[in-house]
Design an enzyme around this catalytic site. Structure first.
Site, short mmCIF file in Angstrom:
data_model
loop_
_atom_site.label_atom_id
_atom_site.label_comp_id
_atom_site.label_asym_id
_atom_site.label_seq_id
_atom_site.Cartn_x
_atom_site.Cartn_y
_atom_site.Cartn_z
N ASP A 133 1.07 -1.61 0.28
CA ASP A 133 -0.42 -0.01 0.23
C ASP A 133 0.62 1.35 -0.28
O ASP A 133 0.22 2.65 -0.31
CB ASP A 133 -0.97 -0.18 1.30
N ASP A 429 -10.43 -6.34 10.75
CA ASP A 429 -10.73 -7.94 10.98
C ASP A 429 -11.69 -7.89 11.96
O ASP A 429 -12.31 -8.78 11.44
CB ASP A 429 -9.24 -7.66 11.77
O1 LIG Z 1 -3.93 1.55 4.63
C1 LIG Z 1 -3.02 0.03 5.17
C2 LIG Z 1 -2.54 0.27 6.58
C3 LIG Z 1 -2.01 -0.74 7.32
N1 LIG Z 1 -2.31 -1.52 6.07
C4 LIG Z 1 -1.07 -2.86 7.23
O2 LIG Z 1 -1.75 -3.73 7.93
C5 LIG Z 1 -1.43 -4.52 8.93
C6 LIG Z 1 -1.30 -3.64 10.07
O3 LIG Z 1 -0.88 -2.34 10.14
P1 LIG Z 1 -0.26 -2.12 12.02
O4 LIG Z 1 0.49 -0.48 11.62
O5 LIG Z 1 0.24 -3.23 12.36
O6 LIG Z 1 -1.25 -2.25 12.88
P2 LIG Z 1 -1.06 -2.93 14.15
O7 LIG Z 1 -2.60 -1.98 15.20
O8 LIG Z 1 -0.54 -3.60 15.13
O9 LIG Z 1 -2.15 -4.52 14.14
C7 LIG Z 1 -3.71 -5.01 14.59
O10 LIG Z 1 -4.82 -3.86 14.14
C8 LIG Z 1 -5.61 -3.81 12.93
C9 LIG Z 1 -6.15 -3.03 13.07
O11 LIG Z 1 -6.01 -1.47 13.31
C10 LIG Z 1 -5.63 -5.09 11.88
O12 LIG Z 1 -5.50 -5.02 10.93
C11 LIG Z 1 -4.06 -5.99 12.12
O13 LIG Z 1 -4.04 -7.52 11.71
C12 LIG Z 1 -3.98 -6.26 14.08
O14 LIG Z 1 -2.41 -6.60 13.83
C13 LIG Z 1 0.24 -3.92 8.90
O15 LIG Z 1 0.18 -5.29 7.88
C14 LIG Z 1 0.26 -2.91 7.48
O16 LIG Z 1 0.73 -2.42 6.55
C15 LIG Z 1 -2.12 -1.86 4.70
O17 LIG Z 1 -2.08 -2.77 4.59
N2 LIG Z 1 -2.29 -1.01 4.05
#
Ligand SMILES: O=c1ccn([C@@H]2O[C@H](COP(=O)(O)OP(=O)(O)O[C@H]3O[C@H](CO)[C@@H](O)[C@H](O)[C@H]3O)[C@@H](O)[C@H]2O)c(=O)[nH]1
Ligand SMILES: [Mn+2]
Length: 715
Positions: A133, A429
């Site tokens: 992304d 999710d």
């Molecule tokens: O526009 C976006 C934003 C994020 N991501 C991906 O989403 C994942 C999760 O993002 P992260 O910033 O690591 O968020 P976390 O809060 O750590 O993630 C938790 O919370 C998210 C929801 O807020 C879920 O999507 C994740 O699976 C869950 O692990 C990463 O691989 C990002 O690269 C995208 O692909 N596109």
């Protein structure tokens, strides 16, 4: 046929129900006291306390859904041949999402991809898709290099029986002997990628082949949020082999089309593009979703997941198997409560007993069918048969894949509303898993002894709180949507399942109660006004019971997964800290979004830290450092409690009866002050870069004084 999996009620269910009986009686007694007190006088302070207690009580009721019937499951992957027979294992597509090459180092993202490419699984049935992304040439470059490295890494893992197949994680603790050559090769790969990241672009001189050069030349003019779709096949199983002559799994890089005029719906949008692109390329009946930092820690995880996905009794309605989020590199006492055990270990077991486990974004194996509508109308399994043998690099297939990743395809077939990952919540999710279960799909929680995946937890306080704030906003978006568990959820599932979902949807709600308890009794203590029963009053025992029993229950639940008293202490402290920051600000942000003042945004969690931050974290020290509203809020509440505590203790030492009368208020101040220890140190003692900046300290002190002054009005 011997079962592929078994399931047991967790032994604590009975204990939880007993606790429920006793504790609910105590809550009833508390409200009796409130109401009786009300008829005598209805001061604003009693109303505020009633509000706080009501919020805690409601939240406690939500928790009971999760505690009623926790389950424990076991799987028997060795029995799989019973169901696969001569047909062999089904095809698997793995989806990895990344969004920002500076917060998510491309070399680490590539290591995650390598860890699943190296699964102990037939390579001709395994495809790994990465969605970028960030639309970044840096990520594409990292993956092109990773594809070359895979030719050496996969046979190495196979021959050496390596368990941790993320090269980055493996070489953190391995090397020497035969591994040394491999390690050098990996370091080479990493340095190449990191040097490009440091420069911010890929030099054409770093690329050998003319085709790759041509590809990058084309890439140069792209802007991150305004570019056409890009799909590149980096390894193709039919053609590409590793150095030992074994076929490699498919590896496909994609960056979906982005246009300023089309909302892209963050990760949910990325996942839907992945579903569509993979459908035209490989169409495996099962796919695994991974965050870019969650590498595989066990090469046999797919087989474990298949124990559910291939169970003929479950299959018609089966949506997903969820593995817990577990982390590496957490410091000894887990100062930021990064393991999030309640969200990722305790609660899912409770959900599992009530209409199915929730989905938490990574480590979920899905049946492809389940994303296409309710079980009754979803396409038959025969539509989700893998397209083995399709030539992925052919003009025709690539054209279809580019179309599938374009904006216009979003509007065909109601993606995000009726099919695919649902739009409208920052916790796509949780939202999607919830809707699937309401539609009648089943989901289970699978928690093997050896963690299936390991990822990075935020390692600075600000990062951890920003993440929690995003979740709070996202959860409210579900709670207040037309699919709220309060109406839709109750109708579609059961009362207990709805309670579980209400617990998550209103995860930020206790923040309001915590702030009342963090400020109001302190204000009253400062002005010598009692709010609670005296220590010598029999009602005192009710308050003591409510506090001690809640904490003891929490402690027992926490300690089950191992760990120390201090880990638990830090975890409960994070609950209080989030109350004053992420829960409160998240609630406010949600309201502002709703009235149109701001719009929801997905702030990606950074997976790379400064060296100093890393050092502080490893030494178990809080890293504040930044001037943010979070820390002003924390500093203010900590200061208010300190002032009240000092005043209260002085008064109690001097005046007979004051200690008895103010005992609970003093205890509460003492408890908050004990929890605020790292905040005081960071405000007044520390000199390093992780301390609370001077201006934040001054603002907090000023706000605390203003609070005492202005608070007089409600006394
Ligand atoms: O526009 C976006 C934003 C994020 N991501 C991906 O989403 C994942 C999760 O993002 P992260 O910033 O690591 O968020 P976390 O809060 O750590 O993630 C938790 O919370 C998210 C929801 O807020 C879920 O999507 C994740 O699976 C869950 O692990 C990463 O691989 C990002 O690269 C995208 O692909 N596109
Ligand atoms: Mn993450």
């Amino acid at each position: 046929m011997a079962p592929l999996h078994t399931c047991q009620t967790h032994p604590r269910a009975a204990f939880n129900r007993l606790h429920f009986l006793l504790y609910s009686s105590a809550i009833a007694a508390l409200f009796y006291r409130h109401i009786a007190g009300f008829s005598a006088s209805a001061a604003p302070s009693s109303l505020l306390l009633l509000l706080a207690d009501a919020i805690f009580a409601i939240f406690w009721i939500f928790c009971q859904g999760l505690r009623w019937l926790p389950l424990r499951r076991r799987e028997f992957p060795s029995r799989l041949p019973q169901v696969t027979g001569g047909q062999g294992l089904p095809a698997l597509d793995v989806f990895i999402c990344t969004a920002d090459p500076f917060k998510e180092p491309p070399a680490s993202v590539a290591s995650t991809a390598l860890s699943v490419m190296a699964y102990d699984y037939p390579a001709d049935r395994l495809s790994v898709y990465v969605s970028d992304d960030g639309g970044s040439e840096l990520t594409l470059f990292a993956f092109m290099e990773a594809a070359k490295f895979a030719r050496h890494w996969l046979p190495f893992c196979r021959e050496k029986g390596v368990m941790v197949r993320s090269p980055e994680a493996y070489f953190e603790s391995n090397g020497g002997g035969e591994a040394e050559k491999m390690k050098a090769m990996f370091e080479d790969f990493r340095e190449k990628v990191e040097s490009a990241v440091n420069k911010g672009h890929v030099d054409l001189s770093m690329i050998d082949s003319p085709e790759e050069k041509a590809m990058f030349a084309k890439w140069k003019g792209f802007a991150r949020r305004d570019h056409p779709s890009v799909v590149k096949v980096l390894c193709e199983s039919n053609k590409d082999k590793d150095i030992a002559g074994h076929p490699l799994p498919n590896l496909i890089y994609m960056s979906r089309e982005k246009r300023p005029s089309s909302p892209h719906h963050f990760k949910a949008g990325a996942l839907n593009s992945l579903i569509r692109v993979s459908e035209v390329m490989t169409n495996a009946p099962v796919f695994l979703i991974l965050d870019c930092d969650m590498y595989s820690n066990d090469p046999n995880t797919v087989q474990r997941a298949l124990c559910y996905l291939l169970d003929p009794d479950l299959a018609p309605n089966f949506a997903y198997v969820q593995f817990p989020q577990k982390y590496r590199g957490i410091n000894t006492d887990d100062i930021y409560g990064g393991e999030n055990r309640r969200l990722f270990l305790t609660s899912p077991r409770g959900f599992d007993g009530q209409h199915g486990c929730n989905f938490f974004g990574t480590g979920g194996f899905f049946s492809r069918r389940s994303l296409y509508g309710p079980p009754a109308t979803a396409p038959p399994p025969s539509d989700c048969e893998s397209k083995a043998g399709v030539l992925l690099r052919s003009e025709h297939v690539l054209q279809k894949a580019h179309d599938a990743a374009s904006c216009k395809f979003e509007h065909v077939k109601e993606w995000g509303s009726k099919i695919g990952f649902r739009y409208g919540s920052l916790v796509e999710d949780y939202y999607t898993g919830y809707i699937l279960r309401c539609e009648g799909w089943q989901a289970v929680f699978c928690n093997p002894d050896r963690p299936a995946f390991l990822g990075d937890a935020p390692k600075t306080l600000h990062e951890s709180l920003s993440q929690a704030k995003r979740w709070v906003v996202g959860f409210y978006e579900v709670g207040f949507s037309r699919y709220s568990p309060l109406f839709y959820g109750i109708k579609k599932t059961t009362l207990l399942a709805a309670l579980c979902n209400l617990h998550h949807s209103f995860w930020g709600l206790p923040g309001i109660g915590l702030i009342v308890y963090g400020l109001l009794p302190q204000l009253f203590l400062f002005y010598d006004k009692p709010l609670f029963p005296k220590a010598s009053d029999p009602w005192f025992f009710l308050y003591a019971y409510l506090f001690v029993a809640a904490y003891a229950h929490d402690f027992i639940e926490y300690i089950e997964f191992g760990g120390s008293f201090w880990k638990w202490w830090n975890d409960q402290r994070m609950f209080l800290i989030r109350g004053a920051t992420a829960y409160a600000f998240g609630t406010l942000e949600f309201v502002l979004n709703r009235i149109g003042v701001s719009a929801p945004g997905f702030n990606v969690t950074s997976k790379s830290q400064e060296e100093e931050e890393n050092k502080l974290y490893d030494n178990g020290m809080f890293a504040f450092g930044k001037s943010t509203p979070f820390f002003i809020s924390l500093g203010t509440i900590a200061t208010v409690n300190l002032i009240s505590l000092i005043y209260g203790l002085t008064k109690a030492a001097r005046t007979a009866g004051a200690a008895d009368e103010m005992f609970l208020q003093l205890l509460l101040c003492g408890f908050v002050a004990a929890n605020s220890w790292p905040v005081y140190k960071a405000m007044f003692v520390r000199k390093d870069g992780g301390r609370i900046p001077r201006n934040v300290t001054n603002t907090s002190i000023l706000l605390a004084c203003t609070f005492f002054y202005a608070g007089k009005v409600i006394i």
